[in-house]
Design a protein around this motif. Structure first.
Motif, PDB file in Angstrom:
ATOM      1  N   LYS A  43     -23.637  28.870 -22.111  1.00 39.27           N
ATOM      2  CA  LYS A  43     -24.219  27.545 -21.914  1.00 39.27           C
ATOM      3  C   LYS A  43     -23.199  26.493 -22.358  1.00 39.27           C
ATOM      4  CE  LYS A  43     -29.047  28.905 -22.428  1.00 39.27           C
ATOM      5  NZ  LYS A  43     -29.314  28.707 -20.988  1.00 39.27           N
ATOM      6  N   PRO A  44     -22.975  25.459 -21.552  1.00 39.54           N
ATOM      7  CA  PRO A  44     -21.993  24.431 -21.918  1.00 39.54           C
ATOM      8  C   PRO A  44     -22.254  23.831 -23.292  1.00 39.54           C
ATOM      9  CG  PRO A  44     -22.686  24.146 -19.643  1.00 39.54           C
ATOM     10  CD  PRO A  44     -23.570  25.201 -20.235  1.00 39.54           C
ATOM     11  N   THR A  45     -23.532  23.717 -23.656  1.00 37.47           N
ATOM     12  CA  THR A  45     -23.870  23.114 -24.946  1.00 37.47           C
ATOM     13  C   THR A  45     -23.505  24.014 -26.126  1.00 37.47           C
ATOM     14  OG1 THR A  45     -26.101  24.001 -24.642  1.00 37.47           O
ATOM     15  CG2 THR A  45     -25.744  21.701 -24.040  1.00 37.47           C
ATOM     16  N   TYR A  77     -22.023  20.343 -14.698  1.00 29.90           N
ATOM     17  CA  TYR A  77     -22.427  20.150 -16.088  1.00 29.90           C
ATOM     18  C   TYR A  77     -21.555  19.101 -16.785  1.00 29.90           C
ATOM     19  CZ  TYR A  77     -25.021  24.419 -15.189  1.00 29.90           C
ATOM     20  OH  TYR A  77     -25.867  25.351 -14.653  1.00 29.90           O
ATOM     21  N   ASP A  80     -22.259  16.156 -18.023  1.00 28.98           N
ATOM     22  CA  ASP A  80     -22.814  15.583 -19.253  1.00 28.98           C
ATOM     23  C   ASP A  80     -22.669  16.550 -20.423  1.00 28.98           C
ATOM     24  OD1 ASP A  80     -23.499  13.327 -17.877  1.00 28.98           O
ATOM     25  OD2 ASP A  80     -25.587  13.925 -17.563  1.00 28.98           O
ATOM     26  N   GLU A  81     -22.987  17.823 -20.172  1.00 28.86           N
ATOM     27  CA  GLU A  81     -22.928  18.816 -21.244  1.00 28.86           C
ATOM     28  C   GLU A  81     -21.493  19.090 -21.699  1.00 28.86           C
ATOM     29  OE1 GLU A  81     -24.543  18.991 -18.465  1.00 28.86           O
ATOM     30  OE2 GLU A  81     -26.559  19.819 -18.698  1.00 28.86           O
TER      31      GLU A  81
END
Length: 228
Positions: free
Chosen positions: A145-147, A168, A170-171
């Motif tokens: 997950k990018p986050t 993605y 924003d992330e």
């Protein structure tokens, strides 16, 4: 040395032919049309070069990561062609191919490759150029997950390639200091460059040993509805 490469692992369909050190390539963005387009593209390149499959020395395929269906199509087509012409095969990472493209087009020495992996994840790989002008993986390729990514302290030294940066954005803001590029998809021509040393070192294998690299493990699939 005559090698043919093909890749259908992303929205793009790509085929390339290397005769000695001369490379010609065809690249099309044709989502869900790969099974219809890849063989005509192969035939076009071979016809223009006045070569038959049997005159080739080996086949190179994009082994993933990418679309599960796309990766399977690419491996299956490569195996079918290789069986028919009695040719050895070699798989090349789609992430590595995009990193190699960044060196070819931008002289990049460090690259972060990210492909949209669905399920709110990306396929990610970090690469660095070696002394031979080839991109080498640093660490492992992963579905993440990018986050969950740790910010890079030296992100400004990297070039960003792949669809993950668009999907993605924003992330991935904490990595946005990486230089952007227009490279969204892998190209078979870069797979040929990466596969050349493997051919020279006799590392190609029999067609039945061709293996995809899905990267996402079984645990991720168990999260899908309807899967235990």
């Amino acid at each position: 040395m005559k090698l043919l490469a093909l890749d259908t692992s992303t929205e793009a369909c790509s085929v390339a032919l290397m005769v000695d050190d001369q490379i010609v390539a065809l690249d099309e963005v044709c989502p869900q049309q790969h099974s219809k387009r890849v063989l005509p593209m192969v035939q076009q390149l071979l016809s223009e070069a006045e070569l038959s499959l049997q005159q080739l020395d080996g086949l190179v395929f994009g082994k993933g990561p990418g679309s599960f269906t796309g990766v399977r199509i690419g491996v299956g087509v490569a195996q079918g062609l290789a069986f028919g012409a009695d040719l050895p095969v070699h798989g090349v990472s789609t992430l590595a191919a995009m990193a190699q493209a960044a060196f070819r087009t931008m002289q990049a020495k460090q690259v972060i490759a990210a492909i949209d992996a669905r399920m709110a994840e990306i396929y990610l790989g970090q690469y660095q150029l070696d002394g031979a002008g080839l991109m080498q993986l640093q660490g492992i390729e992963q579905a993440i997950k990018p986050t969950a990514l740790t910010p890079l302290t030296d992100a400004a030294d990297y070039v960003a390639v792949g669809t993950g940066w668009q999907t993605y954005g924003d992330e991935l803001q904490h990595w946005q200091t990486a230089r952007s590029s227009s490279i969204l998809y892998p190209s078979a021509q870069d797979m040929l460059v990466l596969a050349k040393p493997a051919w020279q070192q006799a590392c190609f294998v029999a067609a039945e040993l061709a293996e995809p690299s899905y990267v996402r493990d079984e645990v991720s699939w168990k999260k899908l509805p309807g899967r235990g």
